[in-house]
Design a protein around this motif. Structure first.
Motif, short mmCIF file in Angstrom:
data_model
loop_
_atom_site.label_atom_id
_atom_site.label_comp_id
_atom_site.label_asym_id
_atom_site.label_seq_id
_atom_site.Cartn_x
_atom_site.Cartn_y
_atom_site.Cartn_z
N THR A 1 0.94 -1.29 -0.04
CA THR A 1 -0.17 0.09 -0.15
C THR A 1 0.86 1.08 0.26
N GLY A 2 2.16 1.08 0.05
CA GLY A 2 3.03 2.42 0.18
C GLY A 2 3.24 2.74 1.62
N TRP A 3 3.09 1.96 2.56
CA TRP A 3 3.07 2.45 3.99
C TRP A 3 4.03 1.42 4.57
N ASP A 4 4.95 1.84 5.34
CA ASP A 4 5.65 1.13 6.31
C ASP A 4 5.01 0.89 7.53
N GLN A 5 4.74 -0.39 7.98
CA GLN A 5 4.17 -0.59 9.10
C GLN A 5 5.19 -1.03 10.26
N LYS A 6 5.38 0.00 11.45
CA LYS A 6 6.19 -0.18 12.39
C LYS A 6 5.65 -0.69 13.89
N LEU A 7 6.13 -1.77 14.12
CA LEU A 7 5.56 -2.19 15.51
C LEU A 7 6.67 -2.59 16.50
N TRP A 8 6.64 -2.13 17.75
CA TRP A 8 7.56 -2.14 18.78
C TRP A 8 7.02 -2.83 19.96
N VAL A 9 7.54 -3.62 20.58
CA VAL A 9 7.42 -4.57 21.58
C VAL A 9 8.08 -4.27 22.69
N VAL A 10 7.41 -3.95 23.84
CA VAL A 10 8.26 -4.03 25.04
C VAL A 10 7.58 -4.94 26.00
N ASP A 11 8.14 -6.02 26.52
CA ASP A 11 7.72 -6.88 27.51
C ASP A 11 6.12 -7.16 27.03
N ARG A 12 5.90 -7.73 25.69
CA ARG A 12 4.79 -7.89 25.11
C ARG A 12 3.57 -6.86 25.00
N GLN A 13 4.02 -5.72 25.17
CA GLN A 13 3.15 -4.64 25.13
C GLN A 13 3.46 -4.07 23.71
N VAL A 14 2.50 -3.68 22.75
CA VAL A 14 2.72 -3.63 21.35
C VAL A 14 2.48 -2.22 21.26
N PHE A 15 3.40 -1.52 20.41
CA PHE A 15 3.19 0.16 20.31
C PHE A 15 3.54 0.11 18.72
N ALA A 16 2.86 0.96 17.98
CA ALA A 16 2.94 0.84 16.54
C ALA A 16 2.60 2.51 15.81
N ALA A 17 3.15 2.65 14.83
CA ALA A 17 3.11 3.59 13.95
C ALA A 17 3.08 3.43 12.30
N LEU B 1 4.13 -10.24 18.35
CA LEU B 1 4.35 -10.89 19.40
C LEU B 1 5.24 -12.33 19.40
N ARG B 2 4.76 -13.04 18.46
CA ARG B 2 5.12 -14.28 17.72
C ARG B 2 6.77 -14.19 17.44
N VAL B 3 7.30 -13.08 16.85
CA VAL B 3 8.68 -12.69 16.54
C VAL B 3 9.53 -12.52 17.83
N GLY B 4 9.06 -12.12 18.75
CA GLY B 4 9.68 -12.06 20.01
C GLY B 4 9.93 -13.50 20.68
N GLU B 5 8.93 -14.33 20.40
CA GLU B 5 9.15 -15.61 20.90
C GLU B 5 10.07 -16.32 20.23
N VAL B 6 9.93 -16.27 19.07
CA VAL B 6 11.22 -16.66 18.09
C VAL B 6 12.39 -16.41 18.41
N PHE B 7 12.46 -15.15 18.34
CA PHE B 7 13.93 -14.65 18.38
C PHE B 7 14.47 -14.24 19.83
N GLY B 8 13.70 -14.62 21.08
CA GLY B 8 14.21 -14.64 22.37
C GLY B 8 14.45 -13.01 22.93
N LEU B 9 13.48 -12.27 22.29
CA LEU B 9 13.46 -10.76 22.46
C LEU B 9 12.33 -10.30 23.53
N ASP B 10 12.83 -9.46 24.09
CA ASP B 10 11.92 -8.47 25.18
C ASP B 10 11.67 -7.22 24.76
N VAL B 11 12.72 -6.44 24.02
CA VAL B 11 12.42 -5.07 23.52
C VAL B 11 13.06 -4.95 22.07
#
Length: 262
Positions: free
Chosen positions: A156-172, A202-212
């Motif tokens: 669609t011409g838009w980058d979707q940025k999702l940030w996760v901190v301790d399983r809380q999702v923020f986005a722009a 959230l699944r990405v964090g589980e696979v990569f072992g990331l919290d932030v």
């Protein structure tokens, strides 16, 4: 309690805001990524991603100190070939990513395509290639750069940025510099991600072992496509992110027996 911030930029907005919150009741210290391993803190937040910072984090971990994110998870997210292999092996819809060697030696796939530095870092190469002239231009500037290629996803011409901190999702979201061909991204806009995209992050964090971490998504023909994963990104301007990061530091310290729970 002592919280160590492994960073070369303690004034970074999200770190400064987090430090201000924690500093009301705890001691916060900036840890030089190139300095000696001072294991006096109860938990460390690994914002820097330089080789020196990773070596420091590994040494702290060997001494039993909790580090968020771990050195291993942070290092994995710097290699886009390993990143793609792990993601696709786990069934995540990660963009097909090919190891292309040095840019000067790249045998171009079908145009258009995206070329990126293999090793993710500040000011790395991320560019859309529409024709041989553009490839020659980039190769002249970055001849020895190890690169990967990905198919260009117009979406669609838009980058979707999702940030996760301790399983809380923020986005722009923002208009993509690659889709427009302008070389410049549009300003970030508030965006409420659909439930499937939040779940994917959230699944990405589980696979990569990331919290932030951050996940970059595009709309593919049939499903969202992950084009990058970043350990401990900036998360600028997201209300609630410093609070989530401060709570994460305290939780990790408590779980590792560094402070009492409650």
């Amino acid at each position: 309690m002592r919280i160590g911030l492994i960073t070369g930029d303690p004034g970074h907005p999200v770190l400064a805001a987090t430090a201000a919150l924690l500093g009301r009741r705890h001691e916060v210290l900036a840890v030089d990524p190139a300095g000696p391993a001072d294991a006096s803190a109860d938990v460390y937040l690994l914002k820097a991603r330089t080789p020196q910072a990773l070596a420091l984090a590994r040494e702290l971990e060997r001494g039993g100190a909790p580090v968020v994110n771990s050195a291993a998870a942070t290092e994995l997210c710097q290699d886009r070939v390993r990143m793609a292999e792990l993601a696709r092996g786990a069934g995540l819809p990660f963009a097909a990513t090919g190891d292309a060697g040095r840019l000067a030696e790249l045998v171009a796939p079908a145009h258009p395509f995206v070329v990126k530095s293999r090793h993710s870092r500040r000011h790395d190469l991320v560019a859309r290639v529409d024709d041989p002239d553009r490839l020659r231009e980039l190769a002249a500037r970055w001849p020895d750069e190890p690169v990967v290629t990905q198919p260009f996803v117009p979406g669609t011409g838009w980058d979707q940025k999702l940030w996760v901190v301790d399983r809380q999702v923020f986005a722009a979201r923002r208009q993509s510099e690659l889709a427009s061909g302008s070389g410049k991204s549009g300003p970030a806009e508030d965006w409420e991600p659909p439930a499937d995209r939040a779940a994917l992050a959230l699944r990405v964090g589980e696979v990569f072992g990331l919290d932030v971490y951050g996940v970059d998504l595009l709309d593919g023909p049939a499903e969202p496509v992950i084009v990058d994963v970043n350990a401990f990104p900036g998360i600028r301007g997201r209300a609630g992110a410093p609070e989530a990061l401060a709570a994460l530091a305290l939780r990790v310290a408590a779980e590792r027996g560094r402070i009492p729970v409650g």
